[in-house]
Design an enzyme around this catalytic site. Structure first.
Site, PDB file in Angstrom:
ATOM      1  N   SER A 282     -65.169 -86.000 -18.517  1.00  0.00           N
ATOM      2  CA  SER A 282     -65.975 -87.186 -18.212  1.00  0.00           C
ATOM      3  C   SER A 282     -65.844 -88.288 -19.258  1.00  0.00           C
ATOM      4  O   SER A 282     -65.658 -89.451 -18.897  1.00  0.00           O
ATOM      5  CB  SER A 282     -67.447 -86.814 -18.087  1.00  0.00           C
ATOM      6  OG  SER A 282     -67.656 -86.166 -16.898  1.00  0.00           O
TER       7      SER A 282
ATOM      8  N   GLY B  30     -71.402 -71.135  -3.819  1.00  0.00           N
ATOM      9  CA  GLY B  30     -72.095 -71.618  -5.015  1.00  0.00           C
ATOM     10  C   GLY B  30     -72.451 -73.094  -4.887  1.00  0.00           C
ATOM     11  O   GLY B  30     -72.463 -73.659  -3.782  1.00  0.00           O
ATOM     12  N   GLY B  31     -72.719 -73.725  -6.025  1.00  0.00           N
ATOM     13  CA  GLY B  31     -73.154 -75.124  -6.035  1.00  0.00           C
ATOM     14  C   GLY B  31     -72.126 -76.063  -5.429  1.00  0.00           C
ATOM     15  O   GLY B  31     -72.483 -76.968  -4.654  1.00  0.00           O
TER      16      GLY B  31
ATOM     17  N   GLY C  35     -58.015 -79.507  -7.338  1.00  0.00           N
ATOM     18  CA  GLY C  35     -59.264 -80.247  -7.364  1.00  0.00           C
ATOM     19  C   GLY C  35     -59.250 -81.532  -8.185  1.00  0.00           C
ATOM     20  O   GLY C  35     -60.312 -82.108  -8.442  1.00  0.00           O
TER      21      GLY C  35
ATOM     22  N   TYR D  75     -58.883 -77.350 -10.867  1.00  0.00           N
ATOM     23  CA  TYR D  75     -57.797 -78.310 -11.080  1.00  0.00           C
ATOM     24  C   TYR D  75     -57.020 -78.029 -12.360  1.00  0.00           C
ATOM     25  O   TYR D  75     -57.466 -77.315 -13.242  1.00  0.00           O
ATOM     26  CB  TYR D  75     -58.304 -79.752 -11.069  1.00  0.00           C
ATOM     27  CG  TYR D  75     -59.312 -80.051 -12.138  1.00  0.00           C
ATOM     28  CD1 TYR D  75     -60.658 -79.832 -11.901  1.00  0.00           C
ATOM     29  CD2 TYR D  75     -58.924 -80.542 -13.378  1.00  0.00           C
ATOM     30  CE1 TYR D  75     -61.590 -80.086 -12.871  1.00  0.00           C
ATOM     31  CE2 TYR D  75     -59.855 -80.796 -14.352  1.00  0.00           C
ATOM     32  CZ  TYR D  75     -61.183 -80.571 -14.088  1.00  0.00           C
ATOM     33  OH  TYR D  75     -62.100 -80.817 -15.062  1.00  0.00           O
TER      34      TYR D  75
ATOM     35  N   LYS E 268     -77.027 -78.174 -12.954  1.00  0.00           N
ATOM     36  CA  LYS E 268     -77.249 -79.125 -11.853  1.00  0.00           C
ATOM     37  C   LYS E 268     -78.559 -78.852 -11.104  1.00  0.00           C
ATOM     38  O   LYS E 268     -79.235 -79.788 -10.674  1.00  0.00           O
ATOM     39  CB  LYS E 268     -76.059 -79.096 -10.883  1.00  0.00           C
ATOM     40  CG  LYS E 268     -74.778 -79.665 -11.516  1.00  0.00           C
ATOM     41  CD  LYS E 268     -73.604 -79.648 -10.550  1.00  0.00           C
ATOM     42  CE  LYS E 268     -72.322 -80.021 -11.273  1.00  0.00           C
ATOM     43  NZ  LYS E 268     -71.139 -80.024 -10.408  1.00  0.00           N
TER      44      LYS E 268
ATOM     45  N   ASP F 154     -70.802 -84.980  -5.861  1.00  0.00           N
ATOM     46  CA  ASP F 154     -69.768 -83.946  -5.658  1.00  0.00           C
ATOM     47  C   ASP F 154     -69.280 -83.903  -4.202  1.00  0.00           C
ATOM     48  O   ASP F 154     -68.078 -83.833  -3.951  1.00  0.00           O
ATOM     49  CB  ASP F 154     -70.308 -82.559  -6.034  1.00  0.00           C
ATOM     50  CG  ASP F 154     -70.318 -82.331  -7.535  1.00  0.00           C
ATOM     51  OD1 ASP F 154     -69.507 -82.951  -8.244  1.00  0.00           O
ATOM     52  OD2 ASP F 154     -71.142 -81.514  -8.006  1.00  0.00           O
TER      53      ASP F 154
ATOM     54  N   ASN G 131     -75.977 -84.212 -10.012  1.00  0.00           N
ATOM     55  CA  ASN G 131     -74.877 -84.267 -10.990  1.00  0.00           C
ATOM     56  C   ASN G 131     -74.789 -85.607 -11.713  1.00  0.00           C
ATOM     57  O   ASN G 131     -73.975 -85.772 -12.621  1.00  0.00           O
ATOM     58  CB  ASN G 131     -73.526 -83.893 -10.360  1.00  0.00           C
ATOM     59  CG  ASN G 131     -72.905 -85.042  -9.576  1.00  0.00           C
ATOM     60  OD1 ASN G 131     -73.586 -85.992  -9.198  1.00  0.00           O
ATOM     61  ND2 ASN G 131     -71.617 -84.959  -9.340  1.00  0.00           N
TER      62      ASN G 131
ATOM     63  N   SER H 222     -65.116 -81.119 -21.283  1.00  0.00           N
ATOM     64  CA  SER H 222     -65.346 -82.039 -20.181  1.00  0.00           C
ATOM     65  C   SER H 222     -64.428 -83.253 -20.255  1.00  0.00           C
ATOM     66  O   SER H 222     -64.215 -83.835 -21.319  1.00  0.00           O
ATOM     67  CB  SER H 222     -66.797 -82.513 -20.213  1.00  0.00           C
ATOM     68  OG  SER H 222     -66.952 -83.577 -19.313  1.00  0.00           O
TER      69      SER H 222
END
Ligand code: NDP
Length: 284
Positions: free
Chosen positions: A22, A128-129, A234, A214, A69, A105, A90, A20
């Site tokens: 983040s 999807g999500g 992305g 991405y 999520k 998102d 999220n 991740s």
């Protein structure tokens, strides 16, 4: 579990979570803003312990990534209207041991196409999500959104929202300004999200295309290069959803543009110096 003395106040939770980005994005913003917060990552095996994990780590805020999520939505004490509409969370803010859920998102995607000149008709490939969040935000912003998915099972959510939906055998190949790949085709494989002949017809008429995957030139993006259209991956969505989450983390005490610039610097630096990494980073 009773871990009150960890040295981080924010974290991304998922499985897997180690790739991740983040922590990179949020920690850079905290540092630039001279905030003594740290953002880490937590791998959860047993998602039924989500709330317990967040509270036992004494966290102030959390990002939730794949595949949790929807479960996070159930675990929150209160959620925003967007979350209710999408059925997924999220971002979580902790207040008085209660979890407040948000979803950044969709609006993150919307912000990521601000540089496109008003595309009106949009085809989202995928159900999807990510597709749910993006279609919800685009629909809210009055875009005309259709959905195409390789299987029909997941289309019910979208038809219930009044969107026109197609499975692989009934697709009316209309003309769209913007075509979005919101599937995971091309993420770990070299697949196109739909048959090449269908994509060729779509791209011939489109002005814009986005692949929300991405840091990888996916087969979809390679095909886009054969047409006179503007396309992007992305990365901008990744940044924009993180900007909106960070604003929640710091209770809007810094401007959106400052956070965006900080995060772009961090990501550009990371991608330039660590380009040896291959696709597989998580969205958060
Ligand atoms: P989900 O698992 O919820 O949904 C995956 C979707 O992709 C389904 O509609 C599935 O179709 C479709 N799909 C998978 N493989 C193929 C294939 N070979 N051909 C056609 N369709 C396929 O995933 P998410 O919606 O959470 O994520 C989708 C992608 O978006 C991921 O790659 C993720 O990394 C990326 N993402 C990027 C973000 C960003 O910030 N840039 C944010 C969130 C996600 P079916 O229903 O038939 O199985």
């Amino acid at each position: 579990m009773n871990i009150k003395n960890n040295d981080f106040q924010f974290a991304v939770i998922g499985n897997p979570v180690k790739h991740s980005l983040s922590p990179l994005l949020h920690n850079h913003c905290f540092e630039e803003n001279h905030l003594k917060y740290k953002f880490s990552s937590i791998l959860i095996e047993d998602i039924s312990k989500l709330k317990e994990t967040i509270l036992s780590h004494n966290l102030l805020g959390v990002n939730i990534t794949h595949p949790f999520k929807e479960v996070a939505f159930e675990a929150c004490d209160k959620v925003s209207k967007d979350c209710t509409d999408i059925g997924a969370v999220n971002t979580i803010i902790v207040r008085n041991d209660k979890l407040f859920g948000y979803n950044t998102d969709g609006d993150g995607f919307l912000n990521s196409i601000r540089d496109f000149n008003e595309p009106h008709s949009v085809l989202i490939i995928g159900a999807g999500g990510a597709s749910k969040a993006i279609s919800h935000a685009l629909d809210k912003a009055n875009f005309n959104v259709d959905i195409l998915n390789r299987s029909k099972e997941k289309l019910e959510y979208f038809t219930d929202k009044g969107l026109e939906c197609f499975g692989p055998n009934d697709f009316l190949c209309k003309e769209y300004d913007l075509v979005i790949n919101a599937t995971s085709a091309g993420f770990e494989d070299n697949e196109l999200p739909a048959p090449k002949s269908v994509l060729r017809k779509l791209l011939k008429h489109a002005r814009y295309a986005v692949d929300i995957i991405y840091n990888k030139k996916t087969p979809f993006l390679k095909l886009c290069d054969e047409y006179d259209i503007v396309s992007k991956d992305g990365k901008d969505m990744l940044i924009e959803q993180a900007v909106l989450a960070h604003l929640l983390f710091i209770d809007y005490s810094r401007s959106e543009s400052e956070i965006r610039n900080s995060m772009k610097d961090a990501l550009d630096w990371f991608l330039a110096f660590f380009n040896i990494f291959k696709p597989g980073f998580m969205a958060f």
